[in-house]
Write a protein that holds these residues in place. Structure first.
Motif, PDB file in Angstrom:
ATOM      1  N   ALA A 137       0.838  -1.207   0.000  1.00  0.00           N
ATOM      2  CA  ALA A 137       0.000   0.000   0.000  1.00  0.00           C
ATOM      3  C   ALA A 137       0.873   1.258   0.000  1.00  0.00           C
ATOM      4  O   ALA A 137       0.606   2.217  -0.738  1.00  0.00           O
ATOM      5  CB  ALA A 137      -0.927  -0.012   1.210  1.00  0.00           C
ATOM      6  N   THR A 138       1.919   1.240   0.810  1.00  0.00           N
ATOM      7  CA  THR A 138       2.840   2.391   0.850  1.00  0.00           C
ATOM      8  C   THR A 138       3.495   2.609  -0.509  1.00  0.00           C
ATOM      9  O   THR A 138       3.602   3.743  -0.991  1.00  0.00           O
ATOM     10  CB  THR A 138       3.959   2.151   1.899  1.00  0.00           C
ATOM     11  OG1 THR A 138       3.341   1.822   3.133  1.00  0.00           O
ATOM     12  CG2 THR A 138       4.857   3.360   2.062  1.00  0.00           C
ATOM     13  N   LEU A 139       3.932   1.516  -1.139  1.00  0.00           N
ATOM     14  CA  LEU A 139       4.613   1.634  -2.432  1.00  0.00           C
ATOM     15  C   LEU A 139       3.654   2.127  -3.511  1.00  0.00           C
ATOM     16  O   LEU A 139       4.038   2.909  -4.386  1.00  0.00           O
ATOM     17  CB  LEU A 139       5.242   0.294  -2.833  1.00  0.00           C
ATOM     18  CG  LEU A 139       6.364  -0.218  -1.907  1.00  0.00           C
ATOM     19  CD1 LEU A 139       6.857  -1.587  -2.335  1.00  0.00           C
ATOM     20  CD2 LEU A 139       7.537   0.761  -1.865  1.00  0.00           C
ATOM     21  N   GLN A 140       2.397   1.697  -3.404  1.00  0.00           N
ATOM     22  CA  GLN A 140       1.406   2.178  -4.362  1.00  0.00           C
ATOM     23  C   GLN A 140       1.232   3.695  -4.239  1.00  0.00           C
ATOM     24  O   GLN A 140       1.078   4.401  -5.226  1.00  0.00           O
ATOM     25  CB  GLN A 140       0.057   1.478  -4.151  1.00  0.00           C
ATOM     26  CG  GLN A 140      -0.226   0.468  -5.241  1.00  0.00           C
ATOM     27  CD  GLN A 140      -1.032  -0.719  -4.747  1.00  0.00           C
ATOM     28  OE1 GLN A 140      -1.501  -0.753  -3.601  1.00  0.00           O
ATOM     29  NE2 GLN A 140      -1.201  -1.705  -5.607  1.00  0.00           N
ATOM     30  N   GLN A 141       1.313   4.153  -3.000  1.00  0.00           N
ATOM     31  CA  GLN A 141       1.206   5.586  -2.747  1.00  0.00           C
ATOM     32  C   GLN A 141       2.396   6.349  -3.334  1.00  0.00           C
ATOM     33  O   GLN A 141       2.241   7.425  -3.899  1.00  0.00           O
ATOM     34  CB  GLN A 141       1.164   5.802  -1.240  1.00  0.00           C
ATOM     35  CG  GLN A 141       0.235   6.907  -0.818  1.00  0.00           C
ATOM     36  CD  GLN A 141       0.167   6.952   0.699  1.00  0.00           C
ATOM     37  OE1 GLN A 141       0.223   5.921   1.369  1.00  0.00           O
ATOM     38  NE2 GLN A 141       0.066   8.153   1.236  1.00  0.00           N
TER      39      GLN A 141
END
Ligand SMILES: Nc1nc2c(ncn2[C@@H]2O[C@H](COP(=O)(O)OP(=O)(O)OP(=O)(O)O)[C@@H](O)[C@H]2O)c(=O)[nH]1
Ligand SMILES: [Mg+2]
Length: 179
Positions: A137-141
């Protein structure tokens, strides 16, 4: 037969050479040498120029995979390798101190092509746990913040089907223009 040139990049030891060895059906060319610097603490061999392997997927599709060197002192090769590419795979090491920062670095380094060719992010060396899911999720952000468009997939590049997933994301993307 259409030739598709796909670049695999990412930090030292993330598994670029491994991905190409796992996936290619042709004899693989690598330029791995014994590491002489701090890379030695991570693993014995490191790529100094490139990795190259090919696979024929069907009567019309031949994929050429090019792996960049991970060490930044060989970054002149990144420029050479990306010309004519049809897609970019960025591998991120889930066990790194700051995987988000690694991703930012590579999205920035390849900024001139990330909006022209399909990009996919592979999170490698990832334990299958809650923390990894949060990291995705962080990387998608990070991808969003950098104005890019790319799916983030958890992979184990020692498995052919996982590398295949990354390659297929690129081939089946509707962004079709090579740089
Ligand atoms: N535990 C674990 N090990 C992995 C995984 N994927 C790759 N490896 C191992 O990690 C190492 C990765 O090394 P390379 O493939 O040489 O990495 P590289 O990205 O080519 O590194 P440079 O060429 O030095 O930039 C290999 O020893 C792999 O067997 C994974 O998902 N889990
Ligand atoms: Mg390598």
């Amino acid at each position: 037969m259409f030739d598709h040139k796909i670049i695999i990049t990412g930090p030292v030891g993330v598994g670029k050479s491994t991905a190409i060895r796992t996936y290619s059906t042709s004899a693989v060319v690598d330029t791995d040498v014994r590491a002489s610097d701090e890379t030695r603490q991570i693993k014995s061999d490191t790529t100094v120029a490139m990795d190259y392997g090919t696979i024929v997927l069907d009567a019309e599709t031949k994929v050429h995979l090019y792996g960049t060197p991970g060490q930044e002192r060989f970054d002149f090769m990144w420029e050479i390798l990306r010309s004519g590419s049809r897609g970019l795979i960025i591998l991120v090491n889930a066990l790194a101190a700051d995987p988000a920062q690694e991703l930012r670095f590579y999205l920035h380094a390849f900024a001139d092509i990330i909006n022209k060719v399909p990009v996919v992010i592979g999170v490698n060396q990832a334990p299958k746990d809650e923390q990894t899911r949060a990291m995705v999720a962080t990387l998608q952000q990070v991808v969003q913040e950098m104005g890019a468009e790319a799916e983030v997939l958890i992979v184990d590049v020692r498995k052919r089907k996982d590398v295949n997933k990354l390659v297929k994301r690129i081939l089946f993307s509707d962004k079709l223009f090579a740089v």
